[in-house]
Design an enzyme around this catalytic site. Structure first.
Site, PDB file in Angstrom:
ATOM      1  N   GLU A  46       0.710  -1.065   0.067  1.00  0.00           N
ATOM      2  CA  GLU A  46       0.072   0.013  -0.039  1.00  0.00           C
ATOM      3  C   GLU A  46       0.746   1.314   0.087  1.00  0.00           C
ATOM      4  OE1 GLU A  46      -3.572   1.753   2.803  1.00  0.00           O
ATOM      5  OE2 GLU A  46      -2.164   0.212   3.738  1.00  0.00           O
ATOM      6  N   LYS A 113      -9.526   2.493  -2.088  1.00  0.00           N
ATOM      7  CA  LYS A 113      -9.788   1.997  -0.657  1.00  0.00           C
ATOM      8  C   LYS A 113     -10.978   2.457  -0.143  1.00  0.00           C
ATOM      9  CE  LYS A 113      -7.226   1.411   3.828  1.00  0.00           C
ATOM     10  NZ  LYS A 113      -5.818   1.882   4.242  1.00  0.00           N
ATOM     11  N   TYR A 119      -8.505   5.580  13.315  1.00  0.00           N
ATOM     12  CA  TYR A 119      -8.474   5.232  14.652  1.00  0.00           C
ATOM     13  C   TYR A 119      -6.775   5.150  14.940  1.00  0.00           C
ATOM     14  CZ  TYR A 119      -8.507   0.721  12.713  1.00  0.00           C
ATOM     15  OH  TYR A 119      -8.102  -0.234  11.916  1.00  0.00           O
ATOM     16  N   CYS A 149      -5.714  -2.875   2.104  1.00  0.00           N
ATOM     17  CA  CYS A 149      -5.579  -3.075   3.634  1.00  0.00           C
ATOM     18  C   CYS A 149      -6.783  -3.133   4.268  1.00  0.00           C
ATOM     19  CB  CYS A 149      -4.765  -1.991   4.156  1.00  0.00           C
ATOM     20  SG  CYS A 149      -3.817  -2.202   5.783  1.00  0.00           S
ATOM     21  N   SER A 175       0.343  -2.418   6.991  1.00  0.00           N
ATOM     22  CA  SER A 175      -0.067  -2.763   8.261  1.00  0.00           C
ATOM     23  C   SER A 175       0.984  -2.729   9.512  1.00  0.00           C
ATOM     24  CB  SER A 175      -0.717  -4.110   8.291  1.00  0.00           C
ATOM     25  OG  SER A 175      -1.208  -4.342   9.469  1.00  0.00           O
ATOM     26  N   LYS A 181       0.330  -8.672  16.307  1.00  0.00           N
ATOM     27  CA  LYS A 181      -0.575  -8.371  15.206  1.00  0.00           C
ATOM     28  C   LYS A 181      -0.498  -9.315  14.059  1.00  0.00           C
ATOM     29  CE  LYS A 181      -2.735  -5.444  12.719  1.00  0.00           C
ATOM     30  NZ  LYS A 181      -2.366  -4.014  12.460  1.00  0.00           N
ATOM     31  N   ILE A 295      18.954  -2.092  33.642  1.00  0.00           N
ATOM     32  CA  ILE A 295      18.485  -3.029  32.680  1.00  0.00           C
ATOM     33  C   ILE A 295      17.917  -2.290  31.367  1.00  0.00           C
ATOM     34  CG2 ILE A 295      16.062  -3.291  33.643  1.00  0.00           C
ATOM     35  CD1 ILE A 295      16.338  -6.295  32.752  1.00  0.00           C
ATOM     36  N   ASP A 296      17.255  -0.988  31.632  1.00  0.00           N
ATOM     37  CA  ASP A 296      16.682  -0.175  30.749  1.00  0.00           C
ATOM     38  C   ASP A 296      17.777   0.111  29.401  1.00  0.00           C
ATOM     39  OD1 ASP A 296      14.221  -0.557  31.411  1.00  0.00           O
ATOM     40  OD2 ASP A 296      14.430   1.206  32.749  1.00  0.00           O
ATOM     41  N   THR A 397      16.694   6.034  26.898  1.00  0.00           N
ATOM     42  CA  THR A 397      16.410   4.704  27.670  1.00  0.00           C
ATOM     43  C   THR A 397      15.263   4.530  28.512  1.00  0.00           C
ATOM     44  OG1 THR A 397      17.975   5.202  29.505  1.00  0.00           O
ATOM     45  CG2 THR A 397      19.070   4.619  27.413  1.00  0.00           C
ATOM     46  N   LYS A 512       4.465  15.674  30.423  1.00  0.00           N
ATOM     47  CA  LYS A 512       5.985  15.211  29.948  1.00  0.00           C
ATOM     48  C   LYS A 512       6.005  14.461  28.701  1.00  0.00           C
ATOM     49  CE  LYS A 512       7.928  14.802  34.804  1.00  0.00           C
ATOM     50  NZ  LYS A 512       8.468  13.538  35.406  1.00  0.00           N
TER      51      LYS A 512
END
Length: 543
Positions: A46, A113, A119, A149, A175, A181, A295-296, A397, A512
């Site tokens: 598409e 289409k 949305y 699509c 998509s 998904k 860890i991040d 991070t 933020k």
């Protein structure tokens, strides 16, 4: 009499706005499809001509002549095969999201289409008019219908195609990926092909575009709802299949099934591709990030190296008096494991200079989060200075859980150009880190096992001010992704105080999030185009 067509699913990676470059990519793919695979039909995603989503580029007055020039070039230069590709299509000033058919010696109307998604991350009703009717053309005796699509998700277009005598349905897509998904698409294709006894060839875009990442995963299903062809996810390429027709019966020939990725594998590859294309398509030479020993930043560094290569990544450890020896050791070990440039830049003297400058203004006010935020802002300033001097983009991070509740510092750890794990909940950060270590330890095990801490104060732990992440992430998923009210979440068995605390933090930290850098979306609803809340409002979350 048996007839057949050789179809090539051209799962390509294009760049939004690069109409000449995208056109050349279509031509190159078509030449290869014909020369290497003997293609009769080459199917592209598409809006392959403009890239997806082109957004307000579609409002530029020059978009239509540029697209028309590209289509004319394809008609003139494409080798002798039939092409189906996505493109804007203009009729008397109205713009459509179309699947254009380019067939030597024949003119076909495009398939426009019909159902325009408006949305989550989609805004197609802002730009396009809905199409009408069904487009069917014949190739080597096989009557082939085309949809675009979203039309596959509605009953009408495919029912019209079947009623119009189509023997094969082509569905072109841009998509975007989110967790699970691919399984949703498979279930839909199985249902649609089976209920109309109509084979479907589904071709999807691949590549990163700002916060979106497209995972490809093109497929073909026969008329009994069986998947017969599966292209890889997150890999551009040409994937051939053969479609045979005998009388009114049409069937794609089964091939060896492609790999189905685990949730962790798909999410990790989405992060890698999203970062890789953001850096590559925007022309950044390298990246730099702050490595904390947590860890991040560890997962962010691993993704960056897998996306760009170690030679394009710089990690900076910026210790302070609260930084533990464990963090220093683990950060160094991680950098060594991944082979990146690594430097240690202490911030103690810089912090003291700031505090000296602010002392007259602060007076005898007690220490609070101001001093914690100052540490983060010094680190952000240092990273941005390195970015300015050497040209590398700063990667932030922070994870989705922190961003949701405002557990981050404006102009500090939020300062940067791309947020790699912005849409990764904390619990998924742990899962992805373990997955990355599946073939041997890259992220030191101690990083994965230790209690999470920003190390901005003595003995600080995240859970001092937040519910445990195992609980918090469930609350956030319900509130942010599923739009459940606070009372609904409480009724599902969650502690009232924890729920009200979490949703209040989500609501008051919208200001933020709207100042945070873009980052790859991998959940069903990320912070960005997905979720557009006013900063100034008096909405009550309990209802």
């Amino acid at each position: 009499m048996v007839s057949g067509i050789k179809v090539v699913m051209a799962q390509i990676n294009v760049t939004v706005g690069d109409i000449p470059g995208n056109t050349e990519r279509v031509l190159e793919a078509t030449r290869e499809a014909v020369d290497r695979h003997g293609a009769d039909l080459v199917v592209f995603p598409e809006l392959a001509i403009t890239g997806y989503p082109p957004e307000d580029l579609l409002l530029r007055p020059s978009i239509v002549p540029r697209v028309e020039e590209a289509l004319e070039r394809l008609r003139a230069e494409a080798p002798p095969a039939t092409l189906v590709l996505g493109s804007p299509w203009s009729v008397e000033g109205d713009l459509y999201n179309a699947a254009v058919v380019i067939q030597p010696g024949t003119e076909h109307p495009p398939a426009c289409k019909q159902h325009l998604p408006n949305y989550h991350v989609f805004d197609e009703a802002r730009y396009f008019q809905p199409g009408q009717g069904t487009a069917i053309f014949e190739l080597h005796g096989i009557r082939t219908a085309i949809t675009v699509c979203e039309d596959l998700w509605y009953e009408g277009p495919i029912a019209d195609a079947a009623a119009g005598g189509a023997q094969l349905l082509i569905n072109i897509n841009a998509s975007p990926y989110h967790l699970d998904k691919h399984g949703d698409r498979e279930a839909l294709l199985e249902k649609r092909s089976r209920e109309h006894s109509l084979p479907i060839v589904y071709v999807n875009l691949v590549g990163g575009q700002d916060e979106l990442v497209f995972d490809g995963g093109s497929m073909a299903f026969d008329g009994q709802g069986e998947k017969v062809v599966q292209a890889p996810q997150f890999e551009a390429g040409l994937y051939p299949l053969e479609v045979l027709g005998e009388g009114e019966i049409c069937r794609p020939v089964r091939q060896a099934p492609g790999e189905t990725l685990s949730q962790e594998a798909a999410a990790y590859r989405a992060l890698v591709l999203g970062l890789q294309d953001y850096i590559g398509k925007n022309g950044f030479p390298s990246v730099v990030l702050g490595l904390s020993g947590g860890i991040d930043s560890a997962l962010t560094l691993a993704v960056a190296v897998d996306a760009l290569g170690a030679d394009r990544v710089t990690a900076v450890m910026m210790p302070f008096r609260y930084t533990s020896s464990m963090s220093l050791e683990d950060a160094e070990a991680l950098a060594a494991n991944l082979g990146v440039r690594y430097q240690v830049t202490p911030i103690e003297a810089t912090y003291d200079a700031f505090m000296e400058t602010l002392s007259a203004s602060f007076g005898d006010r007690p220490v609070d989060t101001t001093e914690e935020n100052l540490q983060a802002r010094i680190r952000g300033t240092l990273l941005m200075s390195l970015s300015n001097k050497f040209g590398g983009l700063v990667l932030t991070t922070g994870n989705k859980s922190e961003l949701a509740v405002g557990y981050s510092t404006l102009y500090g750890d939020m300062a940067g150009g791309f947020s790699v794990i912005k849409d990764v909940p904390k619990t998924l950060v742990y899962r992805l880190s373990r997955w990355r270590n599946r073939n041997g330890e890259v992220i030191p095990q101690r990083i994965i096992e230790r209690a999470p801490s920003a190390e901005l104060a003595p003995d600080q732990k995240d859970e001092d001010s937040l519910p445990p992440y195992e609980i918090l992430d469930q609350i956030l998923e319900r509130y942010v992704e599923q739009d459940q009210s606070a009372e609904t979440i409480i009724a599902a068995g969650f502690d009232r105080e924890a729920v009200m605390h979490a949703v209040r933090l989500v609501d008051i930290n919208e200001y933020k999030r709207q100042q945070s850098p873009v980052g790859t979306r991998i959940t069903r609803r990320g912070f960005g185009k997905d979720r557009r809340y006013p900063i100034t409002n008096r909405w009550k979350p309990g209802i």
